[in-house]
Design a protein around this motif. Structure first.
Motif, PDB file in Angstrom:
ATOM      1  N   SER A   1       0.838  -1.195   0.000  1.00  0.00           N
ATOM      2  CA  SER A   1       0.000   0.000   0.000  1.00  0.00           C
ATOM      3  C   SER A   1       0.873   1.244   0.000  1.00  0.00           C
ATOM      4  N   LEU A   2       0.555   2.150  -0.878  1.00  0.00           N
ATOM      5  CA  LEU A   2       1.286   3.414  -0.945  1.00  0.00           C
ATOM      6  C   LEU A   2       0.296   4.559  -0.772  1.00  0.00           C
ATOM      7  N   VAL A   3      -0.708   4.340   0.075  1.00  0.00           N
ATOM      8  CA  VAL A   3      -1.705   5.355   0.404  1.00  0.00           C
ATOM      9  C   VAL A   3      -1.579   5.675   1.885  1.00  0.00           C
ATOM     10  N   VAL A   4      -1.172   6.893   2.205  1.00  0.00           N
ATOM     11  CA  VAL A   4      -0.908   7.290   3.588  1.00  0.00           C
ATOM     12  C   VAL A   4      -1.412   8.709   3.797  1.00  0.00           C
ATOM     13  N   PRO A   5      -1.579   9.152   5.068  1.00  0.00           N
ATOM     14  CA  PRO A   5      -1.927  10.556   5.300  1.00  0.00           C
ATOM     15  C   PRO A   5      -0.872  11.487   4.717  1.00  0.00           C
ATOM     16  N   VAL A   6      -1.304  12.642   4.247  1.00  0.00           N
ATOM     17  CA  VAL A   6      -0.376  13.581   3.624  1.00  0.00           C
ATOM     18  C   VAL A   6       0.590  14.119   4.676  1.00  0.00           C
ATOM     19  N   PRO A   7       1.917  13.962   4.471  1.00  0.00           N
ATOM     20  CA  PRO A   7       2.879  14.489   5.452  1.00  0.00           C
ATOM     21  C   PRO A   7       3.024  15.996   5.323  1.00  0.00           C
ATOM     22  N   GLY A   8       3.537  16.626   6.379  1.00  0.00           N
ATOM     23  CA  GLY A   8       3.796  18.061   6.328  1.00  0.00           C
ATOM     24  C   GLY A   8       5.105  18.351   5.602  1.00  0.00           C
ATOM     25  N   VAL A   9       5.378  19.634   5.390  1.00  0.00           N
ATOM     26  CA  VAL A   9       6.590  20.067   4.697  1.00  0.00           C
ATOM     27  C   VAL A   9       7.336  21.052   5.594  1.00  0.00           C
ATOM     28  N   PRO A  10       8.464  20.658   6.188  1.00  0.00           N
ATOM     29  CA  PRO A  10       9.203  21.597   7.029  1.00  0.00           C
ATOM     30  C   PRO A  10       9.825  22.709   6.198  1.00  0.00           C
ATOM     31  N   SER A  11       9.805  23.918   6.744  1.00  0.00           N
ATOM     32  CA  SER A  11      10.473  25.083   6.137  1.00  0.00           C
ATOM     33  C   SER A  11       9.969  25.384   4.733  1.00  0.00           C
ATOM     34  N   PHE A  12       8.668  25.188   4.493  1.00  0.00           N
ATOM     35  CA  PHE A  12       8.152  25.497   3.159  1.00  0.00           C
ATOM     36  C   PHE A  12       8.160  27.004   2.933  1.00  0.00           C
ATOM     37  N   THR A  13       8.685  27.429   1.789  1.00  0.00           N
ATOM     38  CA  THR A  13       8.694  28.840   1.425  1.00  0.00           C
ATOM     39  C   THR A  13       8.429  28.969  -0.067  1.00  0.00           C
ATOM     40  N   GLY A  14       8.099  30.191  -0.477  1.00  0.00           N
ATOM     41  CA  GLY A  14       7.932  30.480  -1.899  1.00  0.00           C
ATOM     42  C   GLY A  14       6.603  29.997  -2.445  1.00  0.00           C
ATOM     43  N   ARG A  15       6.467  30.079  -3.770  1.00  0.00           N
ATOM     44  CA  ARG A  15       5.267  29.657  -4.500  1.00  0.00           C
ATOM     45  C   ARG A  15       4.023  30.378  -3.964  1.00  0.00           C
ATOM     46  N   THR A  16       4.166  31.640  -3.582  1.00  0.00           N
ATOM     47  CA  THR A  16       3.058  32.362  -2.949  1.00  0.00           C
ATOM     48  C   THR A  16       1.826  32.407  -3.840  1.00  0.00           C
ATOM     49  N   ALA A  17       2.004  32.747  -5.118  1.00  0.00           N
ATOM     50  CA  ALA A  17       0.862  32.850  -6.026  1.00  0.00           C
ATOM     51  C   ALA A  17       0.202  31.494  -6.227  1.00  0.00           C
ATOM     52  N   GLU A  18       1.018  30.451  -6.408  1.00  0.00           N
ATOM     53  CA  GLU A  18       0.463  29.114  -6.624  1.00  0.00           C
ATOM     54  C   GLU A  18      -0.312  28.630  -5.398  1.00  0.00           C
ATOM     55  N   VAL A  19       0.263  28.869  -4.200  1.00  0.00           N
ATOM     56  CA  VAL A  19      -0.409  28.437  -2.969  1.00  0.00           C
ATOM     57  C   VAL A  19      -1.765  29.118  -2.839  1.00  0.00           C
ATOM     58  N   ALA A  20      -1.795  30.431  -3.026  1.00  0.00           N
ATOM     59  CA  ALA A  20      -3.053  31.166  -2.885  1.00  0.00           C
ATOM     60  C   ALA A  20      -4.092  30.683  -3.888  1.00  0.00           C
ATOM     61  N   ALA A  21      -3.667  30.482  -5.150  1.00  0.00           N
ATOM     62  CA  ALA A  21      -4.613  30.049  -6.178  1.00  0.00           C
ATOM     63  C   ALA A  21      -5.141  28.648  -5.893  1.00  0.00           C
ATOM     64  N   MET A  22      -4.256  27.740  -5.491  1.00  0.00           N
ATOM     65  CA  MET A  22      -4.678  26.365  -5.231  1.00  0.00           C
ATOM     66  C   MET A  22      -5.625  26.292  -4.038  1.00  0.00           C
ATOM     67  N   VAL A  23      -5.301  27.028  -2.975  1.00  0.00           N
ATOM     68  CA  VAL A  23      -6.177  27.038  -1.793  1.00  0.00           C
ATOM     69  C   VAL A  23      -7.557  27.565  -2.174  1.00  0.00           C
ATOM     70  N   ALA A  24      -7.588  28.667  -2.925  1.00  0.00           N
ATOM     71  CA  ALA A  24      -8.871  29.253  -3.313  1.00  0.00           C
ATOM     72  C   ALA A  24      -9.690  28.288  -4.172  1.00  0.00           C
ATOM     73  N   ARG A  25      -9.033  27.608  -5.113  1.00  0.00           N
ATOM     74  CA  ARG A  25      -9.764  26.727  -6.014  1.00  0.00           C
ATOM     75  C   ARG A  25     -10.264  25.475  -5.313  1.00  0.00           C
ATOM     76  N   LEU A  26      -9.457  24.916  -4.440  1.00  0.00           N
ATOM     77  CA  LEU A  26      -9.862  23.686  -3.759  1.00  0.00           C
ATOM     78  C   LEU A  26     -10.970  23.944  -2.744  1.00  0.00           C
ATOM     79  N   THR A  27     -10.932  25.071  -2.071  1.00  0.00           N
ATOM     80  CA  THR A  27     -11.949  25.354  -1.059  1.00  0.00           C
ATOM     81  C   THR A  27     -13.239  25.879  -1.676  1.00  0.00           C
ATOM     82  N   ALA A  28     -13.153  26.445  -2.905  1.00  0.00           N
ATOM     83  CA  ALA A  28     -14.348  26.992  -3.548  1.00  0.00           C
ATOM     84  C   ALA A  28     -15.020  26.002  -4.478  1.00  0.00           C
ATOM     85  N   ALA A  29     -14.332  24.910  -4.813  1.00  0.00           N
ATOM     86  CA  ALA A  29     -14.839  24.005  -5.849  1.00  0.00           C
ATOM     87  C   ALA A  29     -16.201  23.418  -5.503  1.00  0.00           C
ATOM     88  N   GLU A  30     -16.439  23.095  -4.232  1.00  0.00           N
ATOM     89  CA  GLU A  30     -17.684  22.420  -3.845  1.00  0.00           C
ATOM     90  C   GLU A  30     -18.887  23.325  -4.074  1.00  0.00           C
TER      91      GLU A  30
END
Length: 603
Positions: A274-303
């Motif tokens: 099995s290669l299905v596990v809870p999503v791990p966190g990412v230590p010291s994540f930085t950058g990709r500000t525009a991508e993060v904002a767009a992805m969060v908005a799209r995933l939370t608004a999709a429903e």
């Protein structure tokens, strides 16, 4: 703000993570967090910070440490978790959302009360996903590492042991092997892990390997400790030798029968791990500000909006696709009550997994969720559109983040969705990544060297993380010296000795190995051409093909992430990928000629 102590001591706001620099206030914070919600005496704090050889003014110096820690909190915007002075000492009050250690223990507690083994296993997996590397590696306190860190490490080992026990009980023996191989090599003297590994090997029809593992543990115990294996291990070895049935039916047995010997076990078809596990966190994540904002908005608004629930993140190997996907998954977790699942779409050897196989494991992982609860699937390292299409169709109200080195245009054409094609970091994001790991004090002491280090890593996220990890474990090494050392042999030195898979060469080699051999050969040839701008008419002679065929090759390599697309054309090869291609020239003479040509071109 959230404190992370199940790894290097860090502070995160969910978008950026700051790994604290080794200092006395860092030790103070670590002790208070380890004893969160209780009063820690001043005497205990002084011993943790200064050891037994305390200064005469230790009480006053402790007060100064507290002031410096409060200033640190102010800089990082920590408001909800103050350091309180109380009679007898100091205290920090925190809950599971403010401190990962409490979150870990809360999940483990919920697992103990779970009504099904499947739910218990899922919660324990979720708890283990909070661990992010060597415990408190940036906290310099002998007493802390002597008394507290081993206790924490033991909590993790007990939880991992429970996970493996549940996997064996549920018949997920192949899945257990993935965890047990790593656990036994990291803790060779832990007999319970060895016992579970031998059992898992035997139940999956690998009798010879199970016996070989017993011989290894016996040799280790006798050589290192002068003792024999435990009675439980010896009994298990005897059962394996005799080909006995170990108990209730598992994946290595057919329904209604017992395993009576290697002949019957040899006829069993074993499912992939099995290669299905809870999503791990990412230590010291930085950058990709525009991508993060767009992805969060799209995933939370999709429903509510009825938009597509799929986000595709594509780009070159090592460009940070998985890190971005995992980070966003954690940011939007409150919108998905059924949880986030990391679904690895390739086996450890790089072979693509079958969609039907993955669909079964996802269904099992989500078994028992409440009606209407949505899940977020992170489908990581997708090989082609055919592999993932059925999963998206069957997902119902679930959402998905798909990561792939390929563009997967046909997937977007048939299923819809949003696309984020990642490139290397710009100067600012690359600098911020190093700053988050190494700290402001070290970076600001050598600002010019820090910028040269960014350039030496080619702004490539994987290379930056590897160099940051190397420098973090060598606090006395100057950044300028690190730049010179890296420049001598970038590929060999962009690696971590304790994790061979964490290297630029390994990642690029694995990615190249998944290409069609003719396409992989074309990339090596193209990467060795002394051309900064790649056009089909210029590459065709070196590839030994006509211009239309060369154009197709360039397009396919760009789609696979090995070339950067010019807006519009021509294509380019990233410097690190060019170095990789040239170091894989067929002979040393060829490499020498190419490096000479490259120097001539730069002049």
């Amino acid at each position: 703000m959230r404190f992370l102590i199940l790894g290097p001591l860090s502070i995160t706001d969910g978008s950026d993570t700051a790994v604290l620099q080794p200092s006395k206030p860092t030790v103070l914070l670590a002790v208070l967090l380890l004893h969160a919600n209780t009063v820690v005496s001043a005497e205990y704090l002084q011993r943790a910070i200064w050891g037994e050889d305390q200064p005469v003014t230790a009480r006053a110096a402790l007060h100064t440490c507290v002031l410096r820690l409060r200033q640190l909190f102010t800089r990082h915007g920590v408001i909800e978790t103050p350091v309180e002075a109380v009679p007898g000492g100091y205290r920090i009050t925190a809950g599971p959302r403010a401190l990962d250690l409490i979150g870990f223990r809360e999940r483990v507690g919920r697992a103990e009360a779970a009504d099904t083994p499947e739910t218990e296993l899922h919660l324990l997996r979720d708890a283990l996903a909070l661990w992010q590397g060597p415990l408190l590696a940036n906290v310099r306190s002998d007493s802390l590492h002597r008394d507290e860190v081993p206790r924490l490490a033991e909590e993790r080992l007990r939880t991992l042991e429970r996970v493996c026990r549940l996997q064996l009980r549920l018949g997920h023996c192949s899945e257990a092997l993935v965890d047990l191989w790593g656990a036994t090599r990291e803790h060779p003297g832990h007999e319970r892990f060895r016992e579970q590994l031998i059992e898992a090997l035997y139940r999956t029809g690998r009798q010879a390997e199970a016996l070989a593992e017993y011989r290894r543990v016996k040799e280790y115990l006798q050589d290192e400790l002068g003792v024999d294996p435990s009675p439980a291990l010896q009994k298990l070895q005897l059962a394996v030798l005799r080909g006995e049935d170990l108990g209730p039916a598992t994946e290595a047995q057919r329904p209604g029968t017992g395993v009576t010997g290697p002949e019957q076990r040899a006829r069993v078809t074993h499912p992939a791990p099995s290669l299905v596990v809870p999503v791990p966190g990412v230590p010291s994540f930085t950058g990709r500000t525009a991508e993060v904002a767009a992805m969060v908005a799209r995933l939370t608004a999709a429903e509510s909006s009825g938009e597509s629930k799929t986000v595709l993140v594509s780009g070159a190997p090592g460009i940070g696709k998985s890190a971005l996907a995992h980070h966003v998954a954690h940011l939007v977790r409150d919108s998905f009550p059924a949880g986030g699942l990391l679904v690895r779409m390739v086996h450890p050897d790089g072979m693509a997994r079958r969609p039907s196989e993955v669909a079964e494991e996802v269904a099992a992982a989500l078994h028992g969720r409440r009606p209407g609860d949505r899940a977020l699937l992170v489908l990581d390292d997708v090989v082609d559109a055919d592999q993932v299409g059925p999963l998206l169709t069957a997902g119902g109200g679930d959402a998905a983040i798909v990561t792939s080195r390929r563009g997967l245009a046909s997937l977007i054409a048939t299923h819809g969705g949003w696309v984020h094609r990642l490139s290397t970091f710009d100067d600012e994001d690359a600098y911020r990544l190093l700053l988050a790991v190494l700290g402001a004090e070290r970076m600001e002491a050598e600002p010019e060297a820090a910028r040269r280090l960014v350039a030496a890593c080619g702004h490539y996220p994987l290379a930056l993380r590897i160099m940051a990890a190397r420098l973090l474990t060598r606090p006395g090494l100057r950044l300028a010296d690190g730049v010179g050392w890296l420049a001598e042999d970038p590929l060999a030195r962009l690696s971590l000795a304790d994790s061979p898979r964490m290297s630029v060469e390994h990642v690029l080699g694995g990615a190249l190995g998944r290409l069609d051999p003719r396409l992989a050969d074309a990339f090596v040839r193209i990467g060795r051409l002394p051309l900064k701008a790649l056009r089909a008419q210029d590459c065709a002679p070196g590839l030994g093909m006509a211009v239309p065929e060369a154009e197709s090759v360039l397009e396919r390599l760009a789609d696979a992430g090995f070339l950067e697309e010019g807006p519009p054309g021509p294509y380019r090869v990233h410097d690190l990928l060019r170095v990789y291609a040239r170091d894989h020239a067929p002979n040393e003479l060829d490499r020498t000629v190419l490096r000479t040509a490259d120097r001539t071109e730069k002049v």
